[in-house]
Scaffold this motif. Structure first.
Motif, PDB file in Angstrom:
ATOM      1  N   ARG A  15       0.786  -1.235   0.000  1.00  0.00           N
ATOM      2  CA  ARG A  15       0.000   0.000   0.000  1.00  0.00           C
ATOM      3  C   ARG A  15       0.819   1.287   0.000  1.00  0.00           C
ATOM      4  O   ARG A  15       0.324   2.334  -0.392  1.00  0.00           O
ATOM      5  CB  ARG A  15      -1.015  -0.007   1.142  1.00  0.00           C
ATOM      6  CG  ARG A  15      -0.401  -0.108   2.523  1.00  0.00           C
ATOM      7  CD  ARG A  15      -1.454   0.076   3.608  1.00  0.00           C
ATOM      8  NE  ARG A  15      -2.399  -1.020   3.644  1.00  0.00           N
ATOM      9  CZ  ARG A  15      -3.711  -0.866   3.660  1.00  0.00           C
ATOM     10  NH1 ARG A  15      -4.233   0.341   3.615  1.00  0.00           N
ATOM     11  NH2 ARG A  15      -4.492  -1.904   3.727  1.00  0.00           N
ATOM     12  N   GLU A 155      -9.150 -11.377   8.484  1.00  0.00           N
ATOM     13  CA  GLU A 155     -10.607 -11.174   8.386  1.00  0.00           C
ATOM     14  C   GLU A 155     -11.399 -12.469   8.273  1.00  0.00           C
ATOM     15  O   GLU A 155     -12.605 -12.489   8.471  1.00  0.00           O
ATOM     16  CB  GLU A 155     -10.928 -10.245   7.193  1.00  0.00           C
ATOM     17  CG  GLU A 155     -10.532 -10.769   5.816  1.00  0.00           C
ATOM     18  CD  GLU A 155      -9.074 -10.485   5.437  1.00  0.00           C
ATOM     19  OE1 GLU A 155      -8.337  -9.938   6.268  1.00  0.00           O
ATOM     20  OE2 GLU A 155      -8.685 -10.841   4.306  1.00  0.00           O
ATOM     21  N   ASP A 168      -7.668  -5.440  12.872  1.00  0.00           N
ATOM     22  CA  ASP A 168      -6.921  -5.354  11.619  1.00  0.00           C
ATOM     23  C   ASP A 168      -7.032  -3.955  11.021  1.00  0.00           C
ATOM     24  O   ASP A 168      -7.843  -3.139  11.470  1.00  0.00           O
ATOM     25  CB  ASP A 168      -7.447  -6.407  10.629  1.00  0.00           C
ATOM     26  CG  ASP A 168      -6.464  -6.710   9.498  1.00  0.00           C
ATOM     27  OD1 ASP A 168      -5.268  -6.370   9.615  1.00  0.00           O
ATOM     28  OD2 ASP A 168      -6.896  -7.302   8.483  1.00  0.00           O
ATOM     29  N   LEU A 169      -6.232  -3.712   9.993  1.00  0.00           N
ATOM     30  CA  LEU A 169      -6.265  -2.422   9.320  1.00  0.00           C
ATOM     31  C   LEU A 169      -7.532  -2.285   8.499  1.00  0.00           C
ATOM     32  O   LEU A 169      -7.974  -3.232   7.845  1.00  0.00           O
ATOM     33  CB  LEU A 169      -5.071  -2.282   8.380  1.00  0.00           C
ATOM     34  CG  LEU A 169      -3.709  -2.244   9.043  1.00  0.00           C
ATOM     35  CD1 LEU A 169      -2.631  -2.061   7.997  1.00  0.00           C
ATOM     36  CD2 LEU A 169      -3.656  -1.115  10.058  1.00  0.00           C
ATOM     37  N   VAL A 170      -8.086  -1.098   8.540  1.00  0.00           N
ATOM     38  CA  VAL A 170      -9.258  -0.784   7.730  1.00  0.00           C
ATOM     39  C   VAL A 170      -8.929   0.475   6.952  1.00  0.00           C
ATOM     40  O   VAL A 170      -8.420   1.442   7.517  1.00  0.00           O
ATOM     41  CB  VAL A 170     -10.492  -0.519   8.622  1.00  0.00           C
ATOM     42  CG1 VAL A 170     -11.718  -0.231   7.762  1.00  0.00           C
ATOM     43  CG2 VAL A 170     -10.754  -1.684   9.563  1.00  0.00           C
ATOM     44  N   SER A 171      -9.160   0.449   5.646  1.00  0.00           N
ATOM     45  CA  SER A 171      -9.065   1.744   4.951  1.00  0.00           C
ATOM     46  C   SER A 171     -10.394   2.084   4.307  1.00  0.00           C
ATOM     47  O   SER A 171     -11.073   3.014   4.743  1.00  0.00           O
ATOM     48  CB  SER A 171      -7.844   1.822   4.038  1.00  0.00           C
ATOM     49  OG  SER A 171      -8.013   1.134   2.862  1.00  0.00           O
ATOM     50  N   THR A 172     -10.853   1.332   3.318  1.00  0.00           N
ATOM     51  CA  THR A 172     -12.180   1.634   2.755  1.00  0.00           C
ATOM     52  C   THR A 172     -13.298   0.933   3.521  1.00  0.00           C
ATOM     53  O   THR A 172     -14.454   1.330   3.453  1.00  0.00           O
ATOM     54  CB  THR A 172     -12.268   1.181   1.291  1.00  0.00           C
ATOM     55  OG1 THR A 172     -12.084  -0.249   1.249  1.00  0.00           O
ATOM     56  CG2 THR A 172     -11.222   1.849   0.430  1.00  0.00           C
ATOM     57  N   GLY A 173     -12.967  -0.136   4.194  1.00  0.00           N
ATOM     58  CA  GLY A 173     -13.985  -0.919   4.896  1.00  0.00           C
ATOM     59  C   GLY A 173     -14.509  -2.067   4.047  1.00  0.00           C
ATOM     60  O   GLY A 173     -15.313  -2.881   4.510  1.00  0.00           O
ATOM     61  N   ALA A 174     -14.034  -2.167   2.814  1.00  0.00           N
ATOM     62  CA  ALA A 174     -14.531  -3.195   1.886  1.00  0.00           C
ATOM     63  C   ALA A 174     -14.238  -4.616   2.386  1.00  0.00           C
ATOM     64  O   ALA A 174     -15.076  -5.512   2.241  1.00  0.00           O
ATOM     65  CB  ALA A 174     -13.915  -2.989   0.506  1.00  0.00           C
ATOM     66  N   THR A 175     -13.077  -4.806   2.989  1.00  0.00           N
ATOM     67  CA  THR A 175     -12.713  -6.142   3.476  1.00  0.00           C
ATOM     68  C   THR A 175     -13.645  -6.587   4.605  1.00  0.00           C
ATOM     69  O   THR A 175     -14.109  -7.736   4.615  1.00  0.00           O
ATOM     70  CB  THR A 175     -11.241  -6.162   3.955  1.00  0.00           C
ATOM     71  OG1 THR A 175     -10.405  -5.778   2.862  1.00  0.00           O
ATOM     72  CG2 THR A 175     -10.835  -7.546   4.434  1.00  0.00           C
TER      73      THR A 175
END
Ligand code: PRP
Ligand code: ZN
Ligand code: MG
Length: 224
Positions: A15, A155, A168-175
């Motif tokens: 990333r 996830e 865990d890491l979240v950026s868009t929330g899509a995962t």
């Protein structure tokens, strides 16, 4: 082992990789990234780039093996806490926060599960790649828990019956969305940062770092 050339560690792929390369380019550092090399030389400045896994960058700085590094604060903090635990060197200097790599480290759980606060996590098993940051947060909340250490596919852990929740890491929330999870608690907010090793630098290196920082300031301001 001190070389004359300034050594900068950046992520090889992932990333932060593209934006690191872009930032250096905008700062006027000419680099040819083709090939699968670990070390690449800048063509127009005494700079060597080390292309490594992001997880390795904090340690390279803290051991004084490289001069500068670009890394996400989440990874940096996790390694720092781990090294303190192990009694290993954990010092670095923050040169500046960068304007990319934004994400948050969050605790998430099954979207159908009720959640009213950290106490609901008591005695739960939480899967994560960031056990030290998670523990620091849970200790502060006074909530006991157990971990399930995973370096990837975190996830999937609840569905696979490996854990009750994840961190865990979240950026868009899509995962999270794709895995039927909901964000319950943000425990750490992160951006990419430029860090420097402790210790002394030659006059030449000091001047070069100053010049890079000035250019970086210009590049980042121009984008704002
Ligand atoms: C992180 C994290 C999630 C994803 C979240 O993984 O582990 O899988 O990003 O991003 P989203 O909210 O935009 O979906 P990363 O891409 O860093 O790769 P990794 O899990 O293989 O380390
Ligand atoms: Zn990583
Ligand atoms: Mg992932």
């Amino acid at each position: 082992m001190q070389t004359q050339r300034l050594r900068i560690a950046i992520q090889k792929k992932g990333r932060l990789a593209k934006e690191c390369q872009e930032l250096l380019k905008r700062c006027g550092v000419k680099i040819n990234y083709t090939g699968e090399r670990l070390v690449v030389h800048a063509e127009n400045m005494p700079i060597d780039l080390l292309l490594v896994r992001d997880d390795d960058i904090p340690g390279l700085i803290m051991d004084g093996v490289v001069d500068l590094g670009v890394i996400g604060e989440n990874e940096l903090e996790e390694v720092r806490l781990e090294r303190i635990k192990l009694g290993e060197p954990s010092q670095y200097q923050l040169l500046r926060r960068l304007d990319f790599g934004g994400c948050r480290l969050s605790i998430a759980l099954d979207k159908d599960q009720s959640y009213n606060g950290p106490q609901d996590l008591a005695n739960q098993r939480i899967a994560t790649t960031y056990p030290n940051i998670l523990k620091a947060y849970m200790d502060k909340q006074g909530v006991s828990f157990s971990t399930c250490m995973l370096n990837g596919s975190v996830e999937v852990a609840p569905r696979a019956g490996l854990a009750d929740a994840i961190c865990d890491l979240v950026s868009t929330g899509a995962t999270l969305e794709a895995n039927g999870l909901k964000e319950a608690e943000v425990i750490f907010r992160s951006k990419a940062v430029l860090i420097q090793r402790e210790g002394s630098f030659s006059e030449e290196k000091t001047a070069l770092i100053e010049r890079l920082l000035t250019r970086m300031q210009g590049v980042i301001q121009a984008k704002e």
